[in-house]
Design a protein around this motif. Structure first.
Motif, PDB file in Angstrom:
ATOM      1  N   TYR A  41       0.738  -1.283   0.023  1.00  0.00           N
ATOM      2  CA  TYR A  41      -0.001  -0.120   0.009  1.00  0.00           C
ATOM      3  C   TYR A  41       0.788   1.256  -0.107  1.00  0.00           C
ATOM      4  O   TYR A  41       0.336   2.228   0.647  1.00  0.00           O
ATOM      5  CB  TYR A  41      -0.909   0.011   1.239  1.00  0.00           C
ATOM      6  N   THR A  82      -1.967   4.124  -2.734  1.00  0.00           N
ATOM      7  CA  THR A  82      -3.250   3.454  -2.901  1.00  0.00           C
ATOM      8  C   THR A  82      -4.122   4.052  -4.348  1.00  0.00           C
ATOM      9  O   THR A  82      -4.478   3.392  -5.303  1.00  0.00           O
ATOM     10  CB  THR A  82      -4.032   3.699  -1.679  1.00  0.00           C
ATOM     11  N   GLY A  85      -7.079  -0.448  -3.936  1.00  0.00           N
ATOM     12  CA  GLY A  85      -6.353   0.818  -3.676  1.00  0.00           C
ATOM     13  C   GLY A  85      -7.440   1.596  -3.043  1.00  0.00           C
ATOM     14  O   GLY A  85      -7.320   2.285  -2.111  1.00  0.00           O
ATOM     15  N   LYS A 128      -8.494   0.418   0.362  1.00  0.00           N
ATOM     16  CA  LYS A 128      -7.669   1.125   1.384  1.00  0.00           C
ATOM     17  C   LYS A 128      -7.657   2.467   1.732  1.00  0.00           C
ATOM     18  O   LYS A 128      -7.408   2.810   2.869  1.00  0.00           O
ATOM     19  CB  LYS A 128      -6.340   0.586   1.199  1.00  0.00           C
TER      20      LYS A 128
END
Length: 348
Positions: free
Chosen positions: A228, A231, A242, A245
């Protein structure tokens, strides 16, 4: 020959004196410039300023004879005060400093909270001389901005709270999002009737040009180490993972924001007000976001009775390029604020 020798000696003396003066001037200029580059504290006695305005207005309402008597009385009073001060100095007694002090600070927020550096210096200076009976008033105006900037600004105010110095934050126009994060550190928040308060929320947006670039047969390569590390991106193709997150990070920041407000104001129903909405002064009072509806002027005037009120500002000398970029940044901030006032929300 004698004349030429004396003339040469005279010229040598003149050159020596001129060079010495030049060296002294250059040294003084360099010292002054270094001092200005570091910045300097400017302290304004607001109590004296208010008294001078009051005296000037009072004097203007008197006729010529009354003005003469007033000036005579003032001259007599000043003479008595000077005499008393001289007598204390002869006896080796210090000047009376029993009056508690009110230290007035100012914070005009920007998206990057760039005034935090000056706030740090001002708080440090106040902590160095503050006595137990002193207090601080912060005149705050900010629509919020980046998380780390306003987090640090709030931490600077926390230093006052940790030292048990009473802190009042006054808001005449806006203390929203990151601005409210700062305000809630105070022991007391005072809002003007139509000041904008609240906006306890987090927002982030990023444009994506990936489809446009693909249509032009332009490839973008993004290499990261760490799942990550990125993202959402500006140019690459974003994935649903992404996006998820990114939303999780926003929610986590929002939770931290709510927890901070709850710790600072334990009596506040945070879940009710942490919706990203904002309220005006009287509404904010009813919801517990502020403690009083009033203007900063009335707060400060009310504190002048029996106290010495001092405004402290840390002034940083800016280079020519910094002045230009700073003016451009301030213009951008004003534009963003206008957009926000039309319905947009600040970052934090």
């Amino acid at each position: 020959m004698n004349l030429l020798f004396e003339y040469g000696l005279f010229l040598a003396k003149i050159v020596t004196v001129v060079l010495a003066i030049v060296v002294i001037v250059v040294t003084l200029v360099n010292v002054a410039q270094r001092k200005r580059q570091r910045g300097e504290l400017r302290v304004t006695n607001l109590s004296e300023h208010y008294k001078e305005m009051k005296d000037e207005l009072t004097l203007s309402l008197l006729d010529a004879h009354q003005q003469k008597l007033w000036h005579k009385a003032q001259k007599k009073q000043h003479k008595q005060e000077a005499k008393a001060a001289k007598a204390r100095a002869k006896r080796g007694e210090p000047e009376p400093t029993d009056k508690p002090r009110v230290w007035v600070l100012d914070f005009n927020g920007s998206m990057d909270a760039h005034q935090t550096g000056a706030l740090r210096e001002e708080v440090t200076a106040v902590l160095a001389v503050a006595r137990p009976q002193d207090q601080v008033v912060l005149r705050l105006e900010s629509p919020g901005g980046v998380v780390h900037g306003y987090g640090l600004a709030a931490s600077q105010l926390q230093r006052l709270r940790d030292k048990n110095i009473p802190l009042t934050v006054t808001v005449d126009k806006v203390a929203a999002s990151g601005g409210y994060m700062m305000a809630c550190v105070a022991d007391k928040i005072v809002s003007a009737p139509f000041a904008i308060i609240g906006s306890i929320g987090v927002v982030a947006q990023i444009p994506n040009f990936n489809r446009f670039l693909k249509s032009k047969d332009i490839d973008i390569e993004l290499h990261t180490a760490g799942q990550y590390k990125r993202t959402l991106t500006l140019l690459g193709e974003n994935t649903e993972e992404g996006r998820q997150k990114f939303r999780e990070d926003l929610n986590e920041t929002h939770a931290l924001f709510k927890d901070f407000v709850q710790r600072m104001r334990p009596g506040l129903d945070v879940d009710q007000v942490a919706t990203g909405e904002h309220w005006y002064g009287q509404q904010a009072l009813e919801k517990g976001l502020v403690d009083e509806v009033n203007t900063s002027d009335e707060v400060i005037l009310g504190l002048m009775e029996g106290r010495e009120v001092l405004n402290v500002r840390f002034m940083q000398r800016k280079k020519l390029m910094d002045r230009f970029t700073g003016s451009a940044a301030e213009s951008a901030d004003r534009l963003l604020l206008r957009w926000w006032q039309r319905g947009q929300k600040p970052l934090l």
